[in-house]
Write an enzyme that holds these catalytic residues in place. Sequence first.
Site, PDB file in Angstrom:
ATOM      1  N   ASN A 181       0.830  -1.213   0.000  1.00  0.00           N
ATOM      2  CA  ASN A 181       0.000   0.000   0.000  1.00  0.00           C
ATOM      3  C   ASN A 181       0.861   1.258   0.000  1.00  0.00           C
ATOM      4  O   ASN A 181       0.498   2.257  -0.624  1.00  0.00           O
ATOM      5  CB  ASN A 181      -0.968  -0.003   1.189  1.00  0.00           C
ATOM      6  CG  ASN A 181      -2.178  -0.863   0.906  1.00  0.00           C
ATOM      7  OD1 ASN A 181      -3.042  -0.480   0.123  1.00  0.00           O
ATOM      8  ND2 ASN A 181      -2.206  -2.054   1.490  1.00  0.00           N
TER       9      ASN A 181
ATOM     10  N   MET B  94       0.672  -2.323  12.176  1.00  0.00           N
ATOM     11  CA  MET B  94      -0.027  -3.321  12.992  1.00  0.00           C
ATOM     12  C   MET B  94       0.080  -3.073  14.497  1.00  0.00           C
ATOM     13  O   MET B  94      -0.014  -4.019  15.277  1.00  0.00           O
ATOM     14  CB  MET B  94       0.477  -4.718  12.636  1.00  0.00           C
ATOM     15  CG  MET B  94       0.115  -5.132  11.222  1.00  0.00           C
ATOM     16  SD  MET B  94      -1.673  -5.076  10.919  1.00  0.00           S
ATOM     17  CE  MET B  94      -1.792  -5.934   9.347  1.00  0.00           C
TER      18      MET B  94
ATOM     19  N   LEU C 191      -2.421   2.863  18.129  1.00  0.00           N
ATOM     20  CA  LEU C 191      -1.825   4.152  18.488  1.00  0.00           C
ATOM     21  C   LEU C 191      -2.476   4.661  19.773  1.00  0.00           C
ATOM     22  O   LEU C 191      -3.691   4.518  19.960  1.00  0.00           O
ATOM     23  CB  LEU C 191      -2.030   5.154  17.353  1.00  0.00           C
ATOM     24  CG  LEU C 191      -1.206   4.845  16.096  1.00  0.00           C
ATOM     25  CD1 LEU C 191      -1.704   5.655  14.915  1.00  0.00           C
ATOM     26  CD2 LEU C 191       0.284   5.088  16.333  1.00  0.00           C
TER      27      LEU C 191
ATOM     28  N   ASN D 185      -6.570   4.812   7.999  1.00  0.00           N
ATOM     29  CA  ASN D 185      -6.084   3.435   7.910  1.00  0.00           C
ATOM     30  C   ASN D 185      -6.807   2.721   6.777  1.00  0.00           C
ATOM     31  O   ASN D 185      -7.967   3.025   6.478  1.00  0.00           O
ATOM     32  CB  ASN D 185      -6.372   2.719   9.233  1.00  0.00           C
ATOM     33  CG  ASN D 185      -5.918   1.283   9.248  1.00  0.00           C
ATOM     34  OD1 ASN D 185      -4.824   0.950   8.765  1.00  0.00           O
ATOM     35  ND2 ASN D 185      -6.745   0.393   9.789  1.00  0.00           N
TER      36      ASN D 185
ATOM     37  N   HIS E 267      -8.095  -1.088   5.626  1.00  0.00           N
ATOM     38  CA  HIS E 267      -8.351  -2.375   6.275  1.00  0.00           C
ATOM     39  C   HIS E 267      -9.073  -3.311   5.301  1.00  0.00           C
ATOM     40  O   HIS E 267     -10.006  -2.888   4.613  1.00  0.00           O
ATOM     41  CB  HIS E 267      -9.201  -2.156   7.532  1.00  0.00           C
ATOM     42  CG  HIS E 267      -9.451  -3.433   8.262  1.00  0.00           C
ATOM     43  ND1 HIS E 267      -8.501  -4.025   9.075  1.00  0.00           N
ATOM     44  CD2 HIS E 267     -10.524  -4.252   8.271  1.00  0.00           C
ATOM     45  CE1 HIS E 267      -8.994  -5.152   9.550  1.00  0.00           C
ATOM     46  NE2 HIS E 267     -10.217  -5.316   9.083  1.00  0.00           N
TER      47      HIS E 267
HETATM   48  C1  GAR Z   1      -3.189  -4.658   3.978  1.00  0.00           C
HETATM   49  O1  GAR Z   1      -4.009  -5.641   3.420  1.00  0.00           O
HETATM   50  C2  GAR Z   1      -3.947  -3.810   4.990  1.00  0.00           C
HETATM   51  O2  GAR Z   1      -5.272  -3.603   4.626  1.00  0.00           O
HETATM   52  C3  GAR Z   1      -3.850  -4.667   6.218  1.00  0.00           C
HETATM   53  O3  GAR Z   1      -2.531  -5.158   6.196  1.00  0.00           O
HETATM   54  C4  GAR Z   1      -2.116  -5.316   4.847  1.00  0.00           C
HETATM   55  C5  GAR Z   1      -0.768  -4.634   4.688  1.00  0.00           C
HETATM   56  O4  GAR Z   1      -0.226  -4.893   3.420  1.00  0.00           O
HETATM   57  N1  GAR Z   1      -4.126  -3.924   7.398  1.00  0.00           N
HETATM   58  C6  GAR Z   1      -4.804  -4.405   8.451  1.00  0.00           C
HETATM   59  O5  GAR Z   1      -5.176  -5.560   8.520  1.00  0.00           O
HETATM   60  C7  GAR Z   1      -5.071  -3.407   9.557  1.00  0.00           C
HETATM   61  N2  GAR Z   1      -5.900  -3.975  10.560  1.00  0.00           N
HETATM   62  P1  GAR Z   1       0.969  -4.009   2.857  1.00  0.00           P
HETATM   63  O6  GAR Z   1       2.049  -3.951   3.965  1.00  0.00           O
HETATM   64  O7  GAR Z   1       1.436  -4.753   1.655  1.00  0.00           O
HETATM   65  O8  GAR Z   1       0.429  -2.649   2.536  1.00  0.00           O
END
Ligand code: GAR
Length: 178
Positions: free
Chosen positions: A12, A82, A85, A99, A101
């Site tokens: 992301n 992860m 905060l 964020n 999600h």
């Molecule tokens: C993503 O899918 C994001 O939506 C999720 O972690 C992944 C990170 O991927 N976030 C959560 O689950 C937050 N609760 P990335 O490091 O490749 O962006």
Amino acid sequence: MIGVLVSGEGSNLQALIDAGLSIACVASNKDGVRALERARAAGIPTRVFPLEHYTDRAHRDSELADWLQLRGVDLVVLAGYMHLLTEPFLERFPDRIVNVHPSLLPEFPGKQAIVDALDAGVATTGVTVHYVDDGIDTGRVIRQVPVPVDPKETLVDRIHAVEHRLLPEVVRELCAAH
Ligand code: GAR
């Protein structure tokens, strides 16, 4: 200016970089993660804030906020960050922390939203971009896009593809509106 918080792969973050958004800096709670490599490859300043180096989480979060504000950050984007905060961080960026999600919140908060959606047997899950508060994926929703669960083999890829389109889009709008 945008500050991005990461913990892992950083796909992301890469989408934000590729969208040409002005990212002032990238901070991680974890050293050695791919997201930091991606930031460095794009010439973006990085720093790691490991919890173990601080007396507690509030102290770490307040130093993290100092570091971001010194670099002119006024919008914080959590891109696979992860850790929760704490208030000393949240109060420094009111309504300016978002964020991404991988579910249609409030369904399936937490670290394994895609697995949880599969286990629950729902027909549709999706992606949410939301404001961040002190709960686990509980802040006010900004935008959601549904994603059909089937075919299951490609669900993870299809969710990520939606994230990589939706997050830069919302971040661009929040920058323009400020
Ligand atoms: C993503 O899918 C994001 O939506 C999720 O972690 C992944 C990170 O991927 N976030 C959560 O689950 C937050 N609760 P990335 O490091 O490749 O962006």
